[in-house]
Design an enzyme around this catalytic site. Structure first.
Site, PDB file in Angstrom:
ATOM      1  CG  ASN A 197      -2.190  -0.832   0.934  1.00 17.69           C
ATOM      2  OD1 ASN A 197      -3.041  -0.445   0.138  1.00 17.69           O
ATOM      3  ND2 ASN A 197      -2.291  -1.978   1.571  1.00 17.69           N
TER       4      ASN A 197
ATOM      5  CG  MET B  73       0.056  -5.399  11.312  1.00 14.83           C
ATOM      6  SD  MET B  73      -1.652  -5.511  10.704  1.00 14.83           S
ATOM      7  CE  MET B  73      -1.380  -6.060   9.022  1.00 14.83           C
ATOM      8  NE  ARG B  74       3.309  -3.118  17.702  1.00 16.70           N
ATOM      9  CZ  ARG B  74       4.517  -2.694  18.049  1.00 16.70           C
ATOM     10  NH1 ARG B  74       4.678  -1.460  18.507  1.00 16.70           N
ATOM     11  NH2 ARG B  74       5.549  -3.485  17.963  1.00 16.70           N
TER      12      ARG B  74
ATOM     13  CG  LEU C  61      -2.234   5.093  15.761  1.00 18.11           C
ATOM     14  CD1 LEU C  61      -2.738   6.216  14.859  1.00 18.11           C
ATOM     15  CD2 LEU C  61      -0.710   5.120  15.848  1.00 18.11           C
TER      16      LEU C  61
ATOM     17  CG  HIS D 246     -10.011  -3.323   7.996  1.00 17.41           C
ATOM     18  ND1 HIS D 246      -9.192  -3.802   8.992  1.00 17.41           N
ATOM     19  CD2 HIS D 246     -10.986  -4.252   7.833  1.00 17.41           C
ATOM     20  CE1 HIS D 246      -9.653  -4.962   9.429  1.00 17.41           C
ATOM     21  NE2 HIS D 246     -10.744  -5.252   8.745  1.00 17.41           N
TER      22      HIS D 246
ATOM     23  CG  ASP E  44     -13.105   6.182  16.200  1.00 10.59           C
ATOM     24  OD1 ASP E  44     -12.513   5.075  16.297  1.00 10.59           O
ATOM     25  OD2 ASP E  44     -14.346   6.271  16.062  1.00 10.59           O
TER      26      ASP E  44
ATOM     27  CG  ASP F 201     -10.475  -1.940  12.129  1.00 15.71           C
ATOM     28  OD1 ASP F 201      -9.521  -1.201  11.811  1.00 15.71           O
ATOM     29  OD2 ASP F 201     -10.353  -3.170  12.286  1.00 15.71           O
TER      30      ASP F 201
ATOM     31  CD  GLU G 178      -5.876  -3.836   1.357  1.00 15.70           C
ATOM     32  OE1 GLU G 178      -4.980  -3.191   1.918  1.00 15.70           O
ATOM     33  OE2 GLU G 178      -6.099  -5.026   1.617  1.00 15.70           O
TER      34      GLU G 178
HETATM   35  C1  GAR Z   1      -3.216  -4.874   3.919  1.00 13.88           C
HETATM   36  O1  GAR Z   1      -4.093  -5.832   3.411  1.00 13.88           O
HETATM   37  C2  GAR Z   1      -3.927  -3.980   4.916  1.00 13.88           C
HETATM   38  O2  GAR Z   1      -5.258  -3.692   4.573  1.00 13.88           O
HETATM   39  C3  GAR Z   1      -3.874  -4.825   6.160  1.00 13.88           C
HETATM   40  O3  GAR Z   1      -2.565  -5.379   6.124  1.00 13.88           O
HETATM   41  C4  GAR Z   1      -2.132  -5.516   4.769  1.00 13.88           C
HETATM   42  C5  GAR Z   1      -0.796  -4.814   4.624  1.00 13.88           C
HETATM   43  O4  GAR Z   1      -0.260  -4.993   3.349  1.00 13.88           O
HETATM   44  N1  GAR Z   1      -4.131  -4.037   7.319  1.00 13.88           N
HETATM   45  C6  GAR Z   1      -4.785  -4.482   8.375  1.00 13.88           C
HETATM   46  O5  GAR Z   1      -5.213  -5.602   8.487  1.00 13.88           O
HETATM   47  C7  GAR Z   1      -4.956  -3.463   9.492  1.00 13.88           C
HETATM   48  N2  GAR Z   1      -5.981  -3.878  10.399  1.00 13.88           N
HETATM   49  P1  GAR Z   1       0.925  -4.063   2.827  1.00 13.88           P
HETATM   50  O6  GAR Z   1       1.992  -4.016   3.925  1.00 13.88           O
HETATM   51  O7  GAR Z   1       1.423  -4.799   1.600  1.00 13.88           O
HETATM   52  O8  GAR Z   1       0.359  -2.706   2.497  1.00 13.88           O
END
Ligand code: GAR
Length: 194
Positions: free
Chosen positions: A17, A85-86, A88, A104, A141, A145, A174
């Site tokens: 992303n 993945m944390r 905030l 997400h 917020d 999510d 995404e």
């Molecule tokens: C993505 O699918 C993103 O939506 C998800 O992790 C992946 C990261 O991919 N995020 C979550 O699950 C957050 N809750 P990337 O590192 O290749 O962008």
């Protein structure tokens, strides 16, 4: 030319992303954005390599205090969570109220919240026999999510899909909606609100 909006991107993993945003800034699709810093919760995240290749300042910040320090030092006006993945801290959310967005990999309110992240989301979608899934860009917020949805796009779940094949299809979506969601957040900021 109008001043570019300074954006910091928070990452934890592969950073596809992030790469989509870097590429769209480079080819002019995200013309009024400058990515000023990439902050990772892990030092082995490939996203850091992607940022370095693009000449973007990087930082590894495990503690939320360090994240806040990096955000402030970067001068970021908008914060993008791109595979971060944390959760905030309330302090960061208060400091950047209505200026943090997240991508997400599901159709929120489905398959989101605590425990639903990354591949776990796609595994749950397939196990439930869903015929469609998708991706959501939303404001962040204090909840997990739960912030206001900016935009959402559906993708089909196909017969024989594995979590990996579904994840790959959702990721393509995404990459598009994160950039569009960021544009909207920039516009909203310029208008002086959400
Ligand atoms: C993505 O699918 C993103 O939506 C998800 O992790 C992946 C990261 O991919 N995020 C979550 O699950 C957050 N809750 P990337 O590192 O290749 O962008």
């Amino acid at each position: 030319m109008s001043e570019k909006t300074k954006v910091a991107v928070l990452v934890s993993g592969g950073g596809t992303n992030l790469q989509a945003l870097i590429d769209k800034v480079a080819d002019g699709q995200l013309d009024d954005v400058e990515i000023v810093r990439v902050i990772s919760s892990r030092e082995d995240a490939f996203a850091l390599t992607r940022a370095e290749k693009a000449g973007i300042t990087t930082a590894v910040a495990r503690e939320q205090q360090e994240v806040l320090k990096e955000l402030k030092a970067s001068g970021a006006e908008i914060v993008v969570l791109a595979g971060y993945m944390r959760v905030l801290s309330p302090e960061i959310i208060a400091e950047y109220r209505d200026r943090i967005i997240n991508i997400h990999p599901s159709l929120i309110p489905k398959y989101c919240g605590k425990g639903f992240y990354g591949m776990r989301v796609h595994k749950a979608v397939i196990e439930a026999g869903e015929k469609e899934s998708g991706a959501t860009v939303h404001y962040v917020d204090e909840g997990v999510d739960t912030g206001a949805i900016i935009l959402q796009e559906k993708v089909p779940v196909l017969d024989g899909d594995t979590p990996e094949t579904l994840a790959a299809r959702v990721l393509e979506t995404e990459h598009e909606i994160l950039a569009r969601g960021l544009e909207r957040a920039v516009d909203n900021l310029k208008k002086g609100g959400k």
